[in-house]
Design an enzyme around this catalytic site. Sequence first.
Site, PDB file in Angstrom:
ATOM      1  N   CYS A 114      40.477  40.265  52.278  1.00 21.53           N
ATOM      2  CA  CYS A 114      40.705  38.968  51.595  1.00 21.53           C
ATOM      3  C   CYS A 114      42.153  38.490  51.697  1.00 21.53           C
ATOM      4  O   CYS A 114      42.425  37.299  51.514  1.00 21.53           O
ATOM      5  CB  CYS A 114      40.287  39.064  50.140  1.00 21.53           C
ATOM      6  SG  CYS A 114      38.539  39.417  49.952  1.00 21.53           S
ATOM      7  N   HIS A 250      43.614  32.869  46.500  1.00 21.67           N
ATOM      8  CA  HIS A 250      42.368  33.411  47.028  1.00 21.67           C
ATOM      9  C   HIS A 250      41.277  33.125  45.996  1.00 21.67           C
ATOM     10  O   HIS A 250      41.487  33.303  44.797  1.00 21.67           O
ATOM     11  CB  HIS A 250      42.522  34.916  47.253  1.00 21.67           C
ATOM     12  CG  HIS A 250      41.230  35.590  47.603  1.00 21.67           C
ATOM     13  ND1 HIS A 250      40.388  35.091  48.571  1.00 21.67           N
ATOM     14  CD2 HIS A 250      40.629  36.711  47.120  1.00 21.67           C
ATOM     15  CE1 HIS A 250      39.331  35.881  48.659  1.00 21.67           C
ATOM     16  NE2 HIS A 250      39.449  36.864  47.791  1.00 21.67           N
ATOM     17  N   ASN A 280      33.315  33.695  47.173  1.00 21.15           N
ATOM     18  CA  ASN A 280      34.445  34.401  47.793  1.00 21.15           C
ATOM     19  C   ASN A 280      34.202  34.475  49.301  1.00 21.15           C
ATOM     20  O   ASN A 280      33.307  35.181  49.754  1.00 21.15           O
ATOM     21  CB  ASN A 280      34.545  35.794  47.177  1.00 21.15           C
ATOM     22  CG  ASN A 280      35.719  36.595  47.710  1.00 21.15           C
ATOM     23  OD1 ASN A 280      36.316  36.238  48.716  1.00 21.15           O
ATOM     24  ND2 ASN A 280      36.040  37.686  47.046  1.00 21.15           N
TER      25      ASN A 280
HETATM   26  O1  UT7 Z   1      38.067  39.259  47.112  1.00 18.28           O
HETATM   27  C1  UT7 Z   1      38.375  40.586  46.817  1.00 18.28           C
HETATM   28  C2  UT7 Z   1      38.725  40.702  45.442  1.00 18.28           C
HETATM   29  N1  UT7 Z   1      37.538  40.788  44.615  1.00 18.28           N
HETATM   30  C3  UT7 Z   1      37.617  40.391  43.396  1.00 18.28           C
HETATM   31  O2  UT7 Z   1      38.640  39.892  43.015  1.00 18.28           O
HETATM   32  C4  UT7 Z   1      36.459  40.640  42.465  1.00 18.28           C
HETATM   33  C5  UT7 Z   1      36.990  41.238  41.210  1.00 18.28           C
HETATM   34  N2  UT7 Z   1      36.009  41.474  40.168  1.00 18.28           N
HETATM   35  C6  UT7 Z   1      35.303  40.505  39.571  1.00 18.28           C
HETATM   36  O3  UT7 Z   1      35.350  39.357  39.953  1.00 18.28           O
HETATM   37  C7  UT7 Z   1      34.496  40.874  38.350  1.00 18.28           C
HETATM   38  O4  UT7 Z   1      34.809  42.197  37.966  1.00 18.28           O
HETATM   39  C8  UT7 Z   1      32.970  40.745  38.565  1.00 18.28           C
HETATM   40  C9  UT7 Z   1      32.570  39.283  38.646  1.00 18.28           C
HETATM   41  C10 UT7 Z   1      32.564  41.472  39.826  1.00 18.28           C
HETATM   42  C11 UT7 Z   1      32.214  41.362  37.385  1.00 18.28           C
HETATM   43  O5  UT7 Z   1      32.663  40.839  36.159  1.00 18.28           O
HETATM   44  P1  UT7 Z   1      32.991  41.806  34.929  1.00 18.28           P
HETATM   45  O6  UT7 Z   1      33.269  40.943  33.779  1.00 18.28           O
HETATM   46  O7  UT7 Z   1      34.064  42.740  35.367  1.00 18.28           O
HETATM   47  O8  UT7 Z   1      31.613  42.510  34.702  1.00 18.28           O
HETATM   48  P2  UT7 Z   1      31.278  44.075  34.794  1.00 18.28           P
HETATM   49  O9  UT7 Z   1      31.404  44.576  36.171  1.00 18.28           O
HETATM   50  O10 UT7 Z   1      31.993  44.776  33.705  1.00 18.28           O
HETATM   51  O11 UT7 Z   1      29.744  44.053  34.422  1.00 18.28           O
HETATM   52  C12 UT7 Z   1      29.304  43.689  33.136  1.00 18.28           C
HETATM   53  C13 UT7 Z   1      27.794  43.868  33.082  1.00 18.28           C
HETATM   54  C14 UT7 Z   1      27.337  45.242  33.585  1.00 18.28           C
HETATM   55  O12 UT7 Z   1      26.310  45.667  32.739  1.00 18.28           O
HETATM   56  P3  UT7 Z   1      26.582  46.773  31.588  1.00 18.28           P
HETATM   57  O13 UT7 Z   1      27.068  47.971  32.342  1.00 18.28           O
HETATM   58  O14 UT7 Z   1      27.607  46.165  30.708  1.00 18.28           O
HETATM   59  O15 UT7 Z   1      25.245  46.926  30.966  1.00 18.28           O
HETATM   60  C15 UT7 Z   1      26.788  44.951  34.951  1.00 18.28           C
HETATM   61  O16 UT7 Z   1      25.751  45.845  35.326  1.00 18.28           O
HETATM   62  O17 UT7 Z   1      27.155  42.908  33.925  1.00 18.28           O
HETATM   63  C16 UT7 Z   1      26.213  43.575  34.778  1.00 18.28           C
HETATM   64  N3  UT7 Z   1      26.110  42.824  36.022  1.00 18.28           N
HETATM   65  C17 UT7 Z   1      25.287  41.760  36.157  1.00 18.28           C
HETATM   66  N4  UT7 Z   1      24.430  41.172  35.300  1.00 18.28           N
HETATM   67  C18 UT7 Z   1      23.770  40.088  35.739  1.00 18.28           C
HETATM   68  C19 UT7 Z   1      26.771  43.001  37.175  1.00 18.28           C
HETATM   69  N5  UT7 Z   1      26.406  42.078  38.077  1.00 18.28           N
HETATM   70  C20 UT7 Z   1      25.482  41.292  37.468  1.00 18.28           C
HETATM   71  C21 UT7 Z   1      24.763  40.161  37.874  1.00 18.28           C
HETATM   72  N6  UT7 Z   1      23.912  39.607  36.980  1.00 18.28           N
HETATM   73  N7  UT7 Z   1      24.874  39.615  39.096  1.00 18.28           N
END
Ligand code: UT7
Length: 323
Positions: A114, A250, A280
Amino acid sequence: MIKRAVVTGVGHYLPERIVPNTEFEKTLDTSDEWIRSRSGIERRHFAAEGETTSDLAFHAATAALKSAGVKATDIDAIILATSTADLTFPSAATMLQAKLGMDGGFAFDVQAVCAGFIYALSNANAMIISGQAQRILVVGAETFSRIMDWTDRSTCVLFGDGAGAVVLEAAEGTGETADRGILSVDLHSDGRHRELLYVDGGVSTQTTGYLRMQGKEVFRHAVEKLAKTADAALEKAGLTHDDVDWIVPHQANLRIIKATAQKLGVPMDHVVVTVQDHGNTSAASIPLALSVGVERGQIKPGDLIVTEAIGGGLAWGSVVLRW
Ligand code: UT7
């Protein structure tokens, strides 16, 4: 007088197929609401079957050349940032060179995921300043849809395909911050964080593999490292956040974009945001946002722009330029 690398043209291309968040509700335990609230993404574009990264790059490059008012044969070099090249080799850049009908110059890919476009700009700037090239086409192009695990809801809803390009040309500058062109570059990588964001396959393992990400951890690194690198680049240029007209970040996550802008002390109405429409697009996201920012009438000649990105590696960095 010193030499500067100035942007003289910009363009982008998005594949025809638009996929809204609701599409994923059909096959995954996810929702439009979750995707919007956690990432800011509303839709993304996916390349058609048989449409490759160099095809997307060709359309973006053609638009950038037109905007610069130059022909492909006027270009000395192509630097193409991608992690999803058409083939293992030759480079997508040389494929683009052939598609553009360039019969001279040189072309190569840069792979910093990225952060790829930041690394490519840095390379192009160094080559122009050192006199190795006068006019370089710098492209970011990706087909991340090809490396998605469609059963992994935590990654496959976040990425999209697209391409953006700029023409960078040598120009005389005074050495002052009022100069147009690239004013400073700040690059970093830290290979110890490989497990946070990677593809679990490749040539040496005889597989293609899928993107794997520990989203929360990458998020934490992003907010901390992006503000630091942008601040460092501004300091190297002898500028502060008060001088910034536009942050062109980004486009991975709206929450990261907002947190970084806040840390930098730049209000959101000075940030170009396209993540809602593109998802992204990895190395394509910054040139796409630059091109869309110009199209919307946000970015104007003379504006001071800070670009910043982080991705797999981890690799991250920032470029400060005057449009
Ligand atoms: O370009 C390279 C750089 N990449 C990035 O910058 C991405 C960086 N990370 C992010 O953008 C965020 O961390 C995410 C969007 C990927 C996730 O957001 P988050 O607020 O960090 O959520 P999380 O990973 O803590 O997940 C929260 C919950 C989890 O469930 P539990 O464990 O709390 O029960 C996940 O399993 O959301 C669940 N989850 C989803 N639920 C519905 C994960 N993906 C999904 C989904 N739909 N698509």
